[in-house]
Design a protein around this motif. Structure first.
Motif, PDB file in Angstrom:
ATOM      1  N   LEU A  26      34.503  49.268  42.779  1.00 35.11           N
ATOM      2  CA  LEU A  26      35.822  49.878  42.623  1.00 35.11           C
ATOM      3  C   LEU A  26      36.912  48.923  43.117  1.00 35.11           C
ATOM      4  O   LEU A  26      37.955  48.769  42.484  1.00 35.11           O
ATOM      5  N   GLU A  27      36.651  48.252  44.234  1.00 36.48           N
ATOM      6  CA  GLU A  27      37.641  47.313  44.779  1.00 36.48           C
ATOM      7  C   GLU A  27      37.884  46.149  43.817  1.00 36.48           C
ATOM      8  O   GLU A  27      39.023  45.719  43.622  1.00 36.48           O
ATOM      9  N   GLU A  28      36.826  45.633  43.203  1.00 39.26           N
ATOM     10  CA  GLU A  28      36.982  44.541  42.235  1.00 39.26           C
ATOM     11  C   GLU A  28      37.773  45.000  41.016  1.00 39.26           C
ATOM     12  O   GLU A  28      38.609  44.264  40.494  1.00 39.26           O
ATOM     13  N   ARG A  29      37.551  46.217  40.582  1.00 38.04           N
ATOM     14  CA  ARG A  29      38.329  46.767  39.456  1.00 38.04           C
ATOM     15  C   ARG A  29      39.809  46.889  39.818  1.00 38.04           C
ATOM     16  O   ARG A  29      40.678  46.636  39.007  1.00 38.04           O
ATOM     17  N   LYS A  30      40.073  47.280  41.059  1.00 39.84           N
ATOM     18  CA  LYS A  30      41.465  47.382  41.513  1.00 39.84           C
ATOM     19  C   LYS A  30      42.139  46.011  41.509  1.00 39.84           C
ATOM     20  O   LYS A  30      43.298  45.887  41.133  1.00 39.84           O
ATOM     21  N   VAL A  31      41.406  44.987  41.931  1.00 36.40           N
ATOM     22  CA  VAL A  31      41.948  43.624  41.933  1.00 36.40           C
ATOM     23  C   VAL A  31      42.297  43.205  40.512  1.00 36.40           C
ATOM     24  O   VAL A  31      43.377  42.660  40.259  1.00 36.40           O
ATOM     25  N   ILE A  32      41.404  43.472  39.579  1.00 32.82           N
ATOM     26  CA  ILE A  32      41.654  43.122  38.178  1.00 32.82           C
ATOM     27  C   ILE A  32      42.889  43.860  37.665  1.00 32.82           C
ATOM     28  O   ILE A  32      43.739  43.281  36.977  1.00 32.82           O
ATOM     29  N   TYR A  33      43.013  45.134  38.008  1.00 40.32           N
ATOM     30  CA  TYR A  33      44.182  45.907  37.585  1.00 40.32           C
ATOM     31  C   TYR A  33      45.465  45.320  38.174  1.00 40.32           C
ATOM     32  O   TYR A  33      46.470  45.166  37.474  1.00 40.32           O
ATOM     33  N   ARG A  34      45.438  44.961  39.453  1.00 44.64           N
ATOM     34  CA  ARG A  34      46.621  44.402  40.105  1.00 44.64           C
ATOM     35  C   ARG A  34      46.980  43.017  39.568  1.00 44.64           C
ATOM     36  O   ARG A  34      48.122  42.580  39.691  1.00 44.64           O
ATOM     37  N   ALA A  35      46.000  42.337  38.996  1.00 49.35           N
ATOM     38  CA  ALA A  35      46.256  41.002  38.449  1.00 49.35           C
ATOM     39  C   ALA A  35      47.123  41.045  37.200  1.00 49.35           C
ATOM     40  O   ALA A  35      47.709  40.037  36.815  1.00 49.35           O
ATOM     41  N   ARG A  36      47.245  42.197  36.582  1.00 45.20           N
ATOM     42  CA  ARG A  36      48.110  42.340  35.405  1.00 45.20           C
ATOM     43  C   ARG A  36      49.555  42.429  35.884  1.00 45.20           C
ATOM     44  O   ARG A  36      50.000  43.463  36.364  1.00 45.20           O
ATOM     45  N   ARG A  37      50.270  41.346  35.769  1.00 44.55           N
ATOM     46  CA  ARG A  37      51.601  41.282  36.350  1.00 44.55           C
ATOM     47  C   ARG A  37      52.715  41.643  35.366  1.00 44.55           C
ATOM     48  O   ARG A  37      53.729  42.155  35.762  1.00 44.55           O
ATOM     49  N   GLY A  38      52.542  41.273  34.112  1.00 41.89           N
ATOM     50  CA  GLY A  38      53.617  41.472  33.159  1.00 41.89           C
ATOM     51  C   GLY A  38      54.606  40.313  33.156  1.00 41.89           C
ATOM     52  O   GLY A  38      55.606  40.360  32.462  1.00 41.89           O
ATOM     53  N   LEU A  39      54.325  39.298  33.944  1.00 44.10           N
ATOM     54  CA  LEU A  39      55.140  38.086  33.948  1.00 44.10           C
ATOM     55  C   LEU A  39      54.332  36.978  33.289  1.00 44.10           C
ATOM     56  O   LEU A  39      53.271  36.588  33.787  1.00 44.10           O
ATOM     57  N   LYS A  40      54.829  36.488  32.183  1.00 45.81           N
ATOM     58  CA  LYS A  40      54.097  35.485  31.411  1.00 45.81           C
ATOM     59  C   LYS A  40      53.716  34.280  32.261  1.00 45.81           C
ATOM     60  O   LYS A  40      52.616  33.745  32.140  1.00 45.81           O
ATOM     61  N   GLU A  41      54.616  33.859  33.140  1.00 44.56           N
ATOM     62  CA  GLU A  41      54.390  32.673  33.959  1.00 44.56           C
ATOM     63  C   GLU A  41      53.204  32.834  34.912  1.00 44.56           C
ATOM     64  O   GLU A  41      52.562  31.860  35.285  1.00 44.56           O
ATOM     65  N   ILE A  42      52.916  34.054  35.304  1.00 47.42           N
ATOM     66  CA  ILE A  42      51.781  34.320  36.185  1.00 47.42           C
ATOM     67  C   ILE A  42      50.552  34.726  35.373  1.00 47.42           C
ATOM     68  O   ILE A  42      49.444  34.262  35.627  1.00 47.42           O
ATOM     69  N   ASP A  43      50.756  35.566  34.374  1.00 47.09           N
ATOM     70  CA  ASP A  43      49.646  36.038  33.552  1.00 47.09           C
ATOM     71  C   ASP A  43      48.922  34.894  32.846  1.00 47.09           C
ATOM     72  O   ASP A  43      47.721  34.992  32.609  1.00 47.09           O
ATOM     73  N   VAL A  44      49.626  33.825  32.549  1.00 44.02           N
ATOM     74  CA  VAL A  44      48.992  32.688  31.889  1.00 44.02           C
ATOM     75  C   VAL A  44      47.882  32.092  32.760  1.00 44.02           C
ATOM     76  O   VAL A  44      46.932  31.496  32.247  1.00 44.02           O
ATOM     77  N   GLN A  64      32.110  45.295  28.555  1.00 43.16           N
ATOM     78  CA  GLN A  64      31.925  46.602  29.164  1.00 43.16           C
ATOM     79  C   GLN A  64      30.766  46.567  30.161  1.00 43.16           C
ATOM     80  O   GLN A  64      30.863  47.109  31.258  1.00 43.16           O
ATOM     81  N   ASP A  65      29.661  45.904  29.798  1.00 48.96           N
ATOM     82  CA  ASP A  65      28.527  45.789  30.712  1.00 48.96           C
ATOM     83  C   ASP A  65      28.922  45.048  31.983  1.00 48.96           C
ATOM     84  O   ASP A  65      28.538  45.455  33.081  1.00 48.96           O
ATOM     85  N   MET A  66      29.676  43.968  31.839  1.00 51.14           N
ATOM     86  CA  MET A  66      30.108  43.221  33.014  1.00 51.14           C
ATOM     87  C   MET A  66      31.027  44.073  33.877  1.00 51.14           C
ATOM     88  O   MET A  66      30.941  44.062  35.094  1.00 51.14           O
ATOM     89  N   PHE A  67      31.922  44.830  33.247  1.00 51.95           N
ATOM     90  CA  PHE A  67      32.870  45.652  33.975  1.00 51.95           C
ATOM     91  C   PHE A  67      32.153  46.736  34.774  1.00 51.95           C
ATOM     92  O   PHE A  67      32.543  47.056  35.884  1.00 51.95           O
ATOM     93  N   GLU A  68      31.078  47.278  34.206  1.00 54.42           N
ATOM     94  CA  GLU A  68      30.341  48.332  34.889  1.00 54.42           C
ATOM     95  C   GLU A  68      29.646  47.834  36.156  1.00 54.42           C
ATOM     96  O   GLU A  68      29.324  48.614  37.029  1.00 54.42           O
ATOM     97  N   THR A  69      29.413  46.537  36.257  1.00 54.28           N
ATOM     98  CA  THR A  69      28.766  45.988  37.445  1.00 54.28           C
ATOM     99  C   THR A  69      29.754  45.745  38.583  1.00 54.28           C
ATOM    100  O   THR A  69      29.335  45.446  39.696  1.00 54.28           O
ATOM    101  N   LEU A  70      31.035  45.866  38.313  1.00 54.71           N
ATOM    102  CA  LEU A  70      32.047  45.611  39.332  1.00 54.71           C
ATOM    103  C   LEU A  70      32.203  46.804  40.260  1.00 54.71           C
ATOM    104  O   LEU A  70      32.059  47.954  39.854  1.00 54.71           O
TER     105      LEU A  70
END
Length: 107
Positions: free
Chosen positions: A29-47, A21-27
């Motif tokens: 808004l754009e970095e948080r958006k990147v992290i959110y977009r990185a969640r693909r739902g495809l195992k082959e990419i998420d791995v 949580q502390d690390m996340f608070e230092t990010l």
């Protein structure tokens, strides 16, 4: 003081959660958006994306964060082809970054 393994596990999880949580608070808004977009739902990419986000993204250089942001903007079929080496990414930098992500997972 309860030193049972379950209590220790709860303390460890709680401490880890606070650190994350502390690390996340230092990010930004754009970095948080990147992290959110990185969640693909495809195992082959998420791995590849999940370990990078959890273990490396927060401490990455600005250039590396920009490269990851560019990568997560790509379409899933293209990412699959690039990670499975069916086709080449459009730039050498993306190709090298994909190799780096694969190295984090496979050693």
């Amino acid at each position: 003081f309860d030193s049972s393994p379950i209590n220790g596990l709860c303390k460890l999880s709680y401490i880890s959660l606070i650190e994350v949580q502390d690390m996340f608070e230092t990010l930004t808004l754009e970095e948080r958006k990147v992290i959110y977009r990185a969640r693909r739902g495809l195992k082959e990419i998420d791995v590849y994306f999940d370990p990078y986000v959890k273990q490396h993204y927060v401490h990455a250089t600005a250039a590396e964060k920009a490269m990851f942001a560019e990568l997560v903007e790509q379409e899933d079929p293209d990412l699959l082809d690039w990670f499975m080496q069916v086709t080449e990414p459009p730039s050498l930098e993306l190709k090298e970054f994909i190799v780096k992500l694969k190295h984090y997972v496979h050693g």
